[in-house]
Design an enzyme around this catalytic site. Sequence first.
Site, PDB file in Angstrom:
ATOM      1  N   LYS A   1      12.104  -4.185  -8.705  1.00 28.22           N
ATOM      2  CA  LYS A   1      12.423  -2.977  -9.482  1.00 28.22           C
ATOM      3  C   LYS A   1      13.836  -2.485  -9.186  1.00 28.22           C
ATOM      4  O   LYS A   1      14.537  -1.993 -10.067  1.00 28.22           O
ATOM      5  CB  LYS A   1      11.426  -1.852  -9.154  1.00 28.22           C
ATOM      6  CG  LYS A   1       9.992  -2.138  -9.602  1.00 28.22           C
ATOM      7  CD  LYS A   1       9.021  -1.113  -9.015  1.00 28.22           C
ATOM      8  CE  LYS A   1       7.579  -1.372  -9.462  1.00 28.22           C
ATOM      9  NZ  LYS A   1       6.588  -0.592  -8.712  1.00 28.22           N
TER      10      LYS A   1
ATOM     11  N   TYR B   1       7.550   4.425  -2.110  1.00 28.55           N
ATOM     12  CA  TYR B   1       6.375   5.054  -2.707  1.00 28.55           C
ATOM     13  C   TYR B   1       6.325   6.525  -2.283  1.00 28.55           C
ATOM     14  O   TYR B   1       7.368   7.149  -2.120  1.00 28.55           O
ATOM     15  CB  TYR B   1       5.097   4.293  -2.317  1.00 28.55           C
ATOM     16  CG  TYR B   1       5.158   2.800  -2.600  1.00 28.55           C
ATOM     17  CD1 TYR B   1       5.202   2.339  -3.913  1.00 28.55           C
ATOM     18  CD2 TYR B   1       5.183   1.872  -1.584  1.00 28.55           C
ATOM     19  CE1 TYR B   1       5.251   0.977  -4.184  1.00 28.55           C
ATOM     20  CE2 TYR B   1       5.229   0.507  -1.850  1.00 28.55           C
ATOM     21  CZ  TYR B   1       5.268   0.076  -3.151  1.00 28.55           C
ATOM     22  OH  TYR B   1       5.317  -1.265  -3.430  1.00 28.55           O
TER      23      TYR B   1
ATOM     24  N   SER C   1       7.397  -5.288  -6.051  1.00 23.95           N
ATOM     25  CA  SER C   1       8.125  -4.069  -6.421  1.00 23.95           C
ATOM     26  C   SER C   1       9.601  -4.070  -6.062  1.00 23.95           C
ATOM     27  O   SER C   1      10.362  -3.264  -6.587  1.00 23.95           O
ATOM     28  CB  SER C   1       7.513  -2.879  -5.688  1.00 23.95           C
ATOM     29  OG  SER C   1       6.820  -2.069  -6.568  1.00 23.95           O
TER      30      SER C   1
ATOM     31  N   TYR D   1       7.764  -7.820 -16.918  1.00 25.78           N
ATOM     32  CA  TYR D   1       7.696  -7.109 -15.630  1.00 25.78           C
ATOM     33  C   TYR D   1       6.860  -7.906 -14.616  1.00 25.78           C
ATOM     34  O   TYR D   1       7.235  -8.057 -13.447  1.00 25.78           O
ATOM     35  CB  TYR D   1       7.113  -5.706 -15.847  1.00 25.78           C
ATOM     36  CG  TYR D   1       6.627  -5.047 -14.583  1.00 25.78           C
ATOM     37  CD1 TYR D   1       7.522  -4.473 -13.685  1.00 25.78           C
ATOM     38  CD2 TYR D   1       5.267  -5.024 -14.257  1.00 25.78           C
ATOM     39  CE1 TYR D   1       7.080  -3.895 -12.498  1.00 25.78           C
ATOM     40  CE2 TYR D   1       4.815  -4.452 -13.086  1.00 25.78           C
ATOM     41  CZ  TYR D   1       5.728  -3.891 -12.207  1.00 25.78           C
ATOM     42  OH  TYR D   1       5.281  -3.330 -11.043  1.00 25.78           O
TER      43      TYR D   1
ATOM     44  N   VAL E   1       4.294  -4.658  -2.436  1.00 25.67           N
ATOM     45  CA  VAL E   1       2.926  -4.823  -1.919  1.00 25.67           C
ATOM     46  C   VAL E   1       2.626  -6.201  -1.328  1.00 25.67           C
ATOM     47  O   VAL E   1       1.573  -6.378  -0.727  1.00 25.67           O
ATOM     48  CB  VAL E   1       1.856  -4.506  -2.994  1.00 25.67           C
ATOM     49  CG1 VAL E   1       1.847  -3.034  -3.337  1.00 25.67           C
ATOM     50  CG2 VAL E   1       2.034  -5.375  -4.211  1.00 25.67           C
TER      51      VAL E   1
HETATM   52  N1  GLU Z   1       3.413  -6.219  -9.457  1.00 25.93           N
HETATM   53  C1  GLU Z   1       2.865  -5.142  -8.682  1.00 25.93           C
HETATM   54  C2  GLU Z   1       2.199  -4.132  -9.589  1.00 25.93           C
HETATM   55  O1  GLU Z   1       2.670  -3.906 -10.665  1.00 25.93           O
HETATM   56  C3  GLU Z   1       3.968  -4.529  -7.882  1.00 25.93           C
HETATM   57  C4  GLU Z   1       3.472  -3.425  -7.038  1.00 25.93           C
HETATM   58  C5  GLU Z   1       4.325  -3.136  -5.839  1.00 25.93           C
HETATM   59  O2  GLU Z   1       4.854  -4.030  -5.167  1.00 25.93           O
HETATM   60  O3  GLU Z   1       4.433  -1.933  -5.558  1.00 25.93           O
HETATM   61  O4  GLU Z   1       1.200  -3.553  -9.246  1.00 25.93           O
END
Ligand code: GLU
Length: 334
Positions: free
Chosen positions: A86, A261, A83, A209, A279
């Site tokens: 992002k 989050y 994540s 993604y 994560v």
């Molecule tokens: N690639 C993970 C997903 O899409 C990233 C989630 C994360 O790190 O929050 O679930």
Amino acid sequence: MFESDASTVAQQANTGALPPASEVSALVREAHSRYASHSEGKVADYIPILARAQAEHFGISLIEATGATYSVGDWQQSFSIQSISKAFVFALVCDAIGHEAVHRRIGVNNTGLPFNSVIAVELNRGSPMNPMVNAGAIATTALIPGDSPSAQWDYIHNGLSRFAGRELRVDELVYESEISTNQRNRSIAELLDSYERLPVDPLDAVDVYTRQCALAVTSQDLAMMGATLADGGVHPISGERIVSAEVARDTLTVLASCGLYERSGEWLFEIGLPAKSGVSGGIVAIAPGKGAIGAYSPPLDPAGNSVRGQRACAYLSRALGLNLFASNAQQQAR
Ligand code: GLU
């Protein structure tokens, strides 16, 4: 979870450069030794390969906007960025399409729901809400310039590598593990598409993604990428401008409200820094104008944030007086 850190008292609110190198170096080492034996948290396993991570791995890096670098523990251990990508893909999209367009097309408000929530999309009539949850991140990736998925991927790969100051590579095992188990992200993308929120094929957006999430980094890469945002978009070592100062500012603003989050509010309340976690156990916390902390430790809290990583950032934020909202020594102390 930060109550046990109450003995950490900052000397002063830091409004300028960080203390001398010997002091910063000692604090980074102290952050590591304080929390290395903490055993709370659970390693993610919903992407099967992530379950293989070693719970005891713990690396911390701090890089100043001047380029001064401090690393301790397992800082050379690579892991998938997940994540945290992002944040940097959002910066690239902001740079490409501008402040107004990202505000209108993605949004900047926290959902208060888990990162992979489908219901958040429904409740908000198709709005992805913010670029740090999966719906918003997939919608953001879909806005990356390029007339094909491979052109968009090249743009992201090149952009994130420039933030890191070295060519990042995809961990193909992580990509394969996630792409074969990501029904939920595919559903989110199809749902966004049903609301006409995606300018590209939904499965292509999910594929790009997923690839960006599989880029392998170290805690030092995270600190370098964060330090580039701290430095107004200029890479601290090469001096290369990666994004504009306005984009760096806008990215940090979104991280402040949405980076951890559904625990983002608690994080800001306790730590007072924009940050992003992932994560696989990575976390980057950014002190604008000063530098960034990158940490890696796989065990996560229930929201998906590295437990030791949060504690290390909390300690360093307090010890170095980094809380953005503190205006004097008293406010930094706890
Ligand atoms: N690639 C993970 C997903 O899409 C990233 C989630 C994360 O790190 O929050 O679930």
